[in-house]
Design a protein around this motif. Structure first.
Motif, PDB file in Angstrom:
ATOM      1  N   VAL A  53       0.838  -1.209   0.000  1.00  0.00           N
ATOM      2  CA  VAL A  53       0.000   0.000   0.000  1.00  0.00           C
ATOM      3  C   VAL A  53       0.867   1.252   0.000  1.00  0.00           C
ATOM      4  N   GLU A  54       1.866   1.268   0.870  1.00  0.00           N
ATOM      5  CA  GLU A  54       2.669   2.475   1.053  1.00  0.00           C
ATOM      6  C   GLU A  54       3.417   2.875  -0.216  1.00  0.00           C
ATOM      7  N   GLU A  55       3.686   1.921  -1.097  1.00  0.00           N
ATOM      8  CA  GLU A  55       4.350   2.237  -2.356  1.00  0.00           C
ATOM      9  C   GLU A  55       3.563   3.243  -3.193  1.00  0.00           C
ATOM     10  N   HIS A  56       2.257   3.327  -2.952  1.00  0.00           N
ATOM     11  CA  HIS A  56       1.391   4.145  -3.810  1.00  0.00           C
ATOM     12  C   HIS A  56       0.772   5.345  -3.100  1.00  0.00           C
ATOM     13  N   LEU A  57       1.145   5.581  -1.858  1.00  0.00           N
ATOM     14  CA  LEU A  57       0.509   6.661  -1.112  1.00  0.00           C
ATOM     15  C   LEU A  57       0.856   8.038  -1.658  1.00  0.00           C
ATOM     16  N   GLY A  58       1.920   8.153  -2.432  1.00  0.00           N
ATOM     17  CA  GLY A  58       2.256   9.433  -3.045  1.00  0.00           C
ATOM     18  C   GLY A  58       1.583   9.676  -4.369  1.00  0.00           C
ATOM     19  N   HIS A  59       0.778   8.735  -4.826  1.00  0.00           N
ATOM     20  CA  HIS A  59       0.088   8.890  -6.114  1.00  0.00           C
ATOM     21  C   HIS A  59      -0.910  10.043  -6.023  1.00  0.00           C
ATOM     22  N   PRO A  60      -1.024  10.861  -7.077  1.00  0.00           N
ATOM     23  CA  PRO A  60      -1.927  12.021  -7.010  1.00  0.00           C
ATOM     24  C   PRO A  60      -3.397  11.665  -6.837  1.00  0.00           C
ATOM     25  N   ARG A  61      -3.790  10.433  -7.137  1.00  0.00           N
ATOM     26  CA  ARG A  61      -5.188  10.051  -6.966  1.00  0.00           C
ATOM     27  C   ARG A  61      -5.478   9.540  -5.555  1.00  0.00           C
ATOM     28  N   VAL A  62      -4.458   9.230  -4.782  1.00  0.00           N
ATOM     29  CA  VAL A  62      -4.685   8.776  -3.398  1.00  0.00           C
ATOM     30  C   VAL A  62      -5.000   9.995  -2.543  1.00  0.00           C
ATOM     31  N   HIS A  63      -6.196   9.986  -1.990  1.00  0.00           N
ATOM     32  CA  HIS A  63      -6.715  11.153  -1.282  1.00  0.00           C
ATOM     33  C   HIS A  63      -6.584  11.033   0.236  1.00  0.00           C
ATOM     34  N   ARG A  64      -6.945   9.873   0.775  1.00  0.00           N
ATOM     35  CA  ARG A  64      -6.883   9.657   2.222  1.00  0.00           C
ATOM     36  C   ARG A  64      -6.361   8.243   2.497  1.00  0.00           C
ATOM     37  N   PHE A  65      -5.655   8.102   3.623  1.00  0.00           N
ATOM     38  CA  PHE A  65      -5.166   6.792   4.048  1.00  0.00           C
ATOM     39  C   PHE A  65      -5.416   6.638   5.542  1.00  0.00           C
ATOM     40  N   ARG A  66      -5.884   5.463   5.906  1.00  0.00           N
ATOM     41  CA  ARG A  66      -6.107   5.178   7.318  1.00  0.00           C
ATOM     42  C   ARG A  66      -5.668   3.747   7.600  1.00  0.00           C
ATOM     43  N   HIS A  67      -5.002   3.550   8.729  1.00  0.00           N
ATOM     44  CA  HIS A  67      -4.507   2.227   9.099  1.00  0.00           C
ATOM     45  C   HIS A  67      -5.113   1.818  10.432  1.00  0.00           C
ATOM     46  N   SER A  68      -5.800   0.683  10.418  1.00  0.00           N
ATOM     47  CA  SER A  68      -6.316   0.089  11.648  1.00  0.00           C
ATOM     48  C   SER A  68      -5.454  -1.118  11.991  1.00  0.00           C
ATOM     49  N   PRO A  69      -4.757  -1.112  13.119  1.00  0.00           N
ATOM     50  CA  PRO A  69      -3.896  -2.246  13.469  1.00  0.00           C
ATOM     51  C   PRO A  69      -4.654  -3.561  13.609  1.00  0.00           C
ATOM     52  N   VAL A  70      -5.953  -3.478  13.918  1.00  0.00           N
ATOM     53  CA  VAL A  70      -6.791  -4.681  13.976  1.00  0.00           C
ATOM     54  C   VAL A  70      -7.705  -4.690  12.760  1.00  0.00           C
ATOM     55  N   ASN A  71      -8.239  -5.859  12.443  1.00  0.00           N
ATOM     56  CA  ASN A  71      -9.131  -5.971  11.292  1.00  0.00           C
ATOM     57  C   ASN A  71     -10.489  -5.356  11.637  1.00  0.00           C
ATOM     58  N   ALA A  72     -10.755  -4.188  11.090  1.00  0.00           N
ATOM     59  CA  ALA A  72     -11.999  -3.470  11.371  1.00  0.00           C
ATOM     60  C   ALA A  72     -13.144  -3.917  10.477  1.00  0.00           C
ATOM     61  N   GLY A  73     -12.898  -4.900   9.622  1.00  0.00           N
ATOM     62  CA  GLY A  73     -13.953  -5.399   8.762  1.00  0.00           C
ATOM     63  C   GLY A  73     -14.292  -4.443   7.640  1.00  0.00           C
ATOM     64  N   LEU A  74     -15.544  -4.491   7.171  1.00  0.00           N
ATOM     65  CA  LEU A  74     -15.994  -3.698   6.029  1.00  0.00           C
ATOM     66  C   LEU A  74     -16.893  -2.533   6.418  1.00  0.00           C
ATOM     67  N   ARG A  75     -17.704  -2.727   7.454  1.00  0.00           N
ATOM     68  CA  ARG A  75     -18.712  -1.720   7.799  1.00  0.00           C
ATOM     69  C   ARG A  75     -18.083  -0.392   8.199  1.00  0.00           C
ATOM     70  N   GLY A  76     -17.112  -0.423   9.124  1.00  0.00           N
ATOM     71  CA  GLY A  76     -16.493   0.813   9.595  1.00  0.00           C
ATOM     72  C   GLY A  76     -15.818   1.592   8.479  1.00  0.00           C
ATOM     73  N   PRO A  77     -14.954   0.947   7.678  1.00  0.00           N
ATOM     74  CA  PRO A  77     -14.327   1.671   6.570  1.00  0.00           C
ATOM     75  C   PRO A  77     -15.330   2.203   5.550  1.00  0.00           C
ATOM     76  N   THR A  78     -16.362   1.413   5.252  1.00  0.00           N
ATOM     77  CA  THR A  78     -17.358   1.866   4.273  1.00  0.00           C
ATOM     78  C   THR A  78     -18.084   3.107   4.784  1.00  0.00           C
ATOM     79  N   ASN A  79     -18.511   3.076   6.035  1.00  0.00           N
ATOM     80  CA  ASN A  79     -19.201   4.233   6.598  1.00  0.00           C
ATOM     81  C   ASN A  79     -18.272   5.438   6.722  1.00  0.00           C
TER      82      ASN A  79
END
Length: 284
Positions: A53-79
């Motif tokens: 993931v970090e290889e691409h964080l400087g790409h102009p289309r990458v707008h936001r990045f968030r890292h959850s050390p635990v698996n937060a599943g799908l609901r939290g990131p989607t919301n």
């Protein structure tokens, strides 16, 4: 007075599969429109995946990045995306999926031409899974020359949805699946389905994908998807058959919204639980 943000905000959730992320994230960035913003949520502590993931964080289309050390599943990131994005259109692409080039342009044009379109998506199944008779029964024509394979839900990857729909329908609820959320949108009058002729999305978790990590039963058991663990699938052939079965289910699914509420829904849910308890496999 500020102008309307007509852009597209897309979420990718990454987790524990660096082989896929090294393909899917740059592919998504390559298929973005100039006004697309990519939001990346990384779940877990797997270092190779995080590095991919970090290889691409400087790409102009990458707008936001968030890292959850635990698996937060799908609901939290989607919301998270749904609450904070400002674009007219929103999407999610899974880290094991490769939608074909031009998918965003086609789906956005369809949304612009047909105000009632809600959640419309790319098609993730191989051509061998398409039942032309079932498809023909659910195909519908719309203004602008657009066609949909109507269905009240689509998969949670490679879709495009109007932010206005999210405003009306609300966030993903506690323990609510994306497909159930789509049905709620359909009950409010939004038209959902897969764009036709199909816009393909390669699903790398399908063993028939050339990019799959599941070459042997040992590979599969070592890194089984959550849905396979839930349904008791233990071999590549069983998993392939489940993919085929999923394709049949969505093509044959009823368009009668009464089937998704009240006693009819309770009956379908009970039958599914009984089948899962007896066989380890869910019928849909």
């Amino acid at each position: 007075m500020t102008g309307i943000d007509t852009g597209i905000d897309i979420l990718m959730i990454t987790y524990d599969r660096p082989e896929y992320v090294r393909l899917s994230l740059p592919h998504l960035l390559d298929t973005c429109t100039p006004d697309t913003r990519v939001w990346v949520w990384h779940n877990g502590s797997d270092q190779p995946t995080l590095e991919a993931v970090e290889e691409h964080l400087g790409h102009p289309r990458v707008h936001r990045f968030r890292h959850s050390p635990v698996n937060a599943g799908l609901r939290g990131p989607t919301n998270w995306l749904w609450q904070e994005a400002t674009g007219t259109y929103l999407s999610k692409v899974d880290d094991d999926c490769l939608p074909e080039s031009g998918w965003l342009e086609t789906l956005r044009q369809a949304h612009e031409d047909v105000p009632t379109f809600g959640v419309i998506g790319t098609w993730r199944f191989p051509d061998e899974d398409v039942d032309e008779a079932l498809v023909a029964a659910k195909l519908a024509d719309y203004p602008g020359g657009h066609q949909l394979l109507r269905n009240h839900w689509v998969q949670g990857s490679g879709y495009l949805v109007k932010r206005e729909l999210i405003r009306q329908t609300g966030q993903l609820g506690e323990n609510e699946s994306f497909s159930n959320w789509c049905v709620r949108a359909a009950q409010l009058g939004w038209v959902n389905g897969w764009y036709h002729p199909f816009l393909h999305e390669e699903h790398m978790d399908d063993p028939r994908s050339p990019n799959t990590i599941y070459r042997t039963d040992e590979d599969f058991m070592a890194r089984r998807p959550l849905s396979a663990r839930k349904t008791g699938v233990t071999t590549v052939s069983q998993w392939t058959e489940q993919m085929r079965h999923s394709a049949r289910v969505v093509q044959a699914a009823s368009l009668d919204l009464r089937e998704y509420r009240g006693w009819r829904l309770r009956r379908r849910t009970a039958a599914r639980r009984i089948r899962l308890a007896l066989t380890g496999h869910a019928p849909w």
